[in-house]
Scaffold this motif. Structure first.
Motif, short mmCIF file in Angstrom:
data_model
loop_
_atom_site.label_atom_id
_atom_site.label_comp_id
_atom_site.label_asym_id
_atom_site.label_seq_id
_atom_site.Cartn_x
_atom_site.Cartn_y
_atom_site.Cartn_z
N PRO A 49 38.90 49.50 -28.52
CA PRO A 49 38.06 48.57 -27.76
C PRO A 49 38.72 47.20 -27.65
O PRO A 49 39.43 46.76 -28.56
CB PRO A 49 36.78 48.47 -28.59
CG PRO A 49 36.82 49.59 -29.55
CD PRO A 49 38.24 50.00 -29.71
N VAL A 50 38.47 46.53 -26.54
CA VAL A 50 39.04 45.21 -26.30
C VAL A 50 38.01 44.16 -26.68
O VAL A 50 36.86 44.21 -26.24
CB VAL A 50 39.43 45.05 -24.81
CG1 VAL A 50 39.92 43.64 -24.52
CG2 VAL A 50 40.45 46.08 -24.41
N GLU A 51 38.43 43.21 -27.51
CA GLU A 51 37.57 42.09 -27.85
C GLU A 51 37.42 41.18 -26.63
O GLU A 51 38.37 41.00 -25.87
CB GLU A 51 38.17 41.30 -29.01
CG GLU A 51 38.28 42.08 -30.29
CD GLU A 51 36.94 42.33 -30.94
OE1 GLU A 51 36.06 41.45 -30.84
OE2 GLU A 51 36.77 43.41 -31.53
N PHE A 52 36.26 40.62 -26.43
CA PHE A 52 36.09 39.68 -25.33
C PHE A 52 35.23 38.51 -25.79
O PHE A 52 34.48 38.60 -26.75
CB PHE A 52 35.48 40.35 -24.09
CG PHE A 52 34.05 40.77 -24.26
CD1 PHE A 52 33.02 39.93 -23.85
CD2 PHE A 52 33.72 41.99 -24.81
CE1 PHE A 52 31.71 40.30 -24.00
CE2 PHE A 52 32.40 42.37 -24.96
CZ PHE A 52 31.39 41.53 -24.56
N GLU A 53 35.40 37.43 -25.09
CA GLU A 53 34.67 36.22 -25.40
C GLU A 53 33.72 35.93 -24.24
O GLU A 53 34.12 36.00 -23.07
CB GLU A 53 35.64 35.05 -25.58
CG GLU A 53 34.98 33.75 -25.89
CD GLU A 53 35.99 32.61 -26.01
OE1 GLU A 53 35.53 31.46 -26.13
OE2 GLU A 53 37.20 32.86 -25.98
N ARG A 54 32.49 35.65 -24.56
CA ARG A 54 31.52 35.31 -23.54
C ARG A 54 31.88 33.95 -22.93
O ARG A 54 32.13 32.98 -23.64
CB ARG A 54 30.13 35.24 -24.14
CG ARG A 54 29.07 34.87 -23.14
CD ARG A 54 27.71 34.85 -23.79
NE ARG A 54 26.73 34.40 -22.82
CZ ARG A 54 25.63 33.78 -23.15
NH1 ARG A 54 25.33 33.56 -24.39
NH2 ARG A 54 24.80 33.39 -22.20
N ILE A 55 31.91 33.88 -21.62
CA ILE A 55 32.21 32.63 -20.90
C ILE A 55 30.95 32.22 -20.15
O ILE A 55 30.33 33.03 -19.46
CB ILE A 55 33.38 32.82 -19.91
CG1 ILE A 55 34.63 33.27 -20.64
CG2 ILE A 55 33.63 31.56 -19.11
CD1 ILE A 55 35.21 32.25 -21.58
N ARG A 56 30.59 30.96 -20.29
CA ARG A 56 29.42 30.43 -19.59
C ARG A 56 29.82 29.17 -18.83
O ARG A 56 30.81 28.53 -19.17
CB ARG A 56 28.33 30.05 -20.60
CG ARG A 56 27.89 31.22 -21.44
CD ARG A 56 26.94 30.78 -22.51
NE ARG A 56 27.68 30.01 -23.51
CZ ARG A 56 27.13 29.29 -24.46
NH1 ARG A 56 25.83 29.19 -24.55
NH2 ARG A 56 27.87 28.64 -25.32
N ARG A 57 29.03 28.84 -17.84
CA ARG A 57 29.26 27.59 -17.12
C ARG A 57 28.24 26.58 -17.62
O ARG A 57 27.03 26.75 -17.45
CB ARG A 57 29.10 27.79 -15.62
CG ARG A 57 29.41 26.52 -14.87
CD ARG A 57 29.45 26.73 -13.40
NE ARG A 57 29.78 25.45 -12.78
CZ ARG A 57 29.51 25.15 -11.56
NH1 ARG A 57 28.96 26.03 -10.77
NH2 ARG A 57 29.82 23.97 -11.08
N ILE A 58 28.75 25.53 -18.26
CA ILE A 58 27.88 24.48 -18.80
C ILE A 58 28.41 23.15 -18.31
O ILE A 58 29.59 22.83 -18.50
CB ILE A 58 27.88 24.51 -20.35
CG1 ILE A 58 27.35 25.85 -20.85
CG2 ILE A 58 27.03 23.36 -20.90
CD1 ILE A 58 27.43 26.00 -22.36
N THR A 59 27.54 22.39 -17.72
CA THR A 59 27.85 21.06 -17.18
C THR A 59 29.13 21.06 -16.35
O THR A 59 29.95 20.16 -16.44
CB THR A 59 27.94 19.99 -18.29
OG1 THR A 59 29.04 20.29 -19.14
CG2 THR A 59 26.66 19.90 -19.10
N GLY A 60 29.29 22.10 -15.56
CA GLY A 60 30.42 22.16 -14.64
C GLY A 60 31.70 22.72 -15.21
O GLY A 60 32.71 22.77 -14.54
N TYR A 61 31.69 23.16 -16.47
CA TYR A 61 32.89 23.68 -17.11
C TYR A 61 32.66 25.14 -17.54
O TYR A 61 31.58 25.49 -18.00
CB TYR A 61 33.25 22.87 -18.36
CG TYR A 61 33.62 21.45 -18.06
CD1 TYR A 61 34.94 21.12 -17.77
CD2 TYR A 61 32.67 20.44 -18.05
CE1 TYR A 61 35.30 19.81 -17.48
CE2 TYR A 61 33.02 19.13 -17.76
CZ TYR A 61 34.33 18.83 -17.48
OH TYR A 61 34.70 17.55 -17.19
#
Length: 91
Positions: A49-61
């Protein structure tokens, strides 16, 4: 090497197939089943399995975590207005 290897290939040959597949796909193998028949090699394999990191958009980033933000950016995130859809039936 933590790859479960089955089939009729020698250990040295199996190690070469593992090296080839991991280099070709850039991923680690979990298992490899090798069936050799003359010049033909039938390979069945599964990747780890491939580890992944959750990416979110917060204050434009786009961010994964906010632990590396400075105090000003953290305060901006804390002060932001969070909006909802305004209805309980919305998807």
């Amino acid at each position: 090497m933590n790859v479960k290897i089955t089939g009729n290939a020698s250990a040295a040959e199996a190690a070469k197939y593992v090296e080839y597949l991991e280099n070709k796909h850039g991923r680690k193998l979990n298992s490899l089943d090798i069936h050799l028949d003359g010049d033909h090699a039938d390979l069945s394999y599964a990747f780890a399995p491939v580890e992944f990191e959750r990416i979110r958009r917060i204050t434009g980033y786009l961010v994964g975590t906010m632990d590396h933000w400075n105090n000003a950016k953290a305060a901006e995130e804390a002060a932001r207005v969070k909006h909802d859809l305004g209805c309980s039936d919305c998807i």
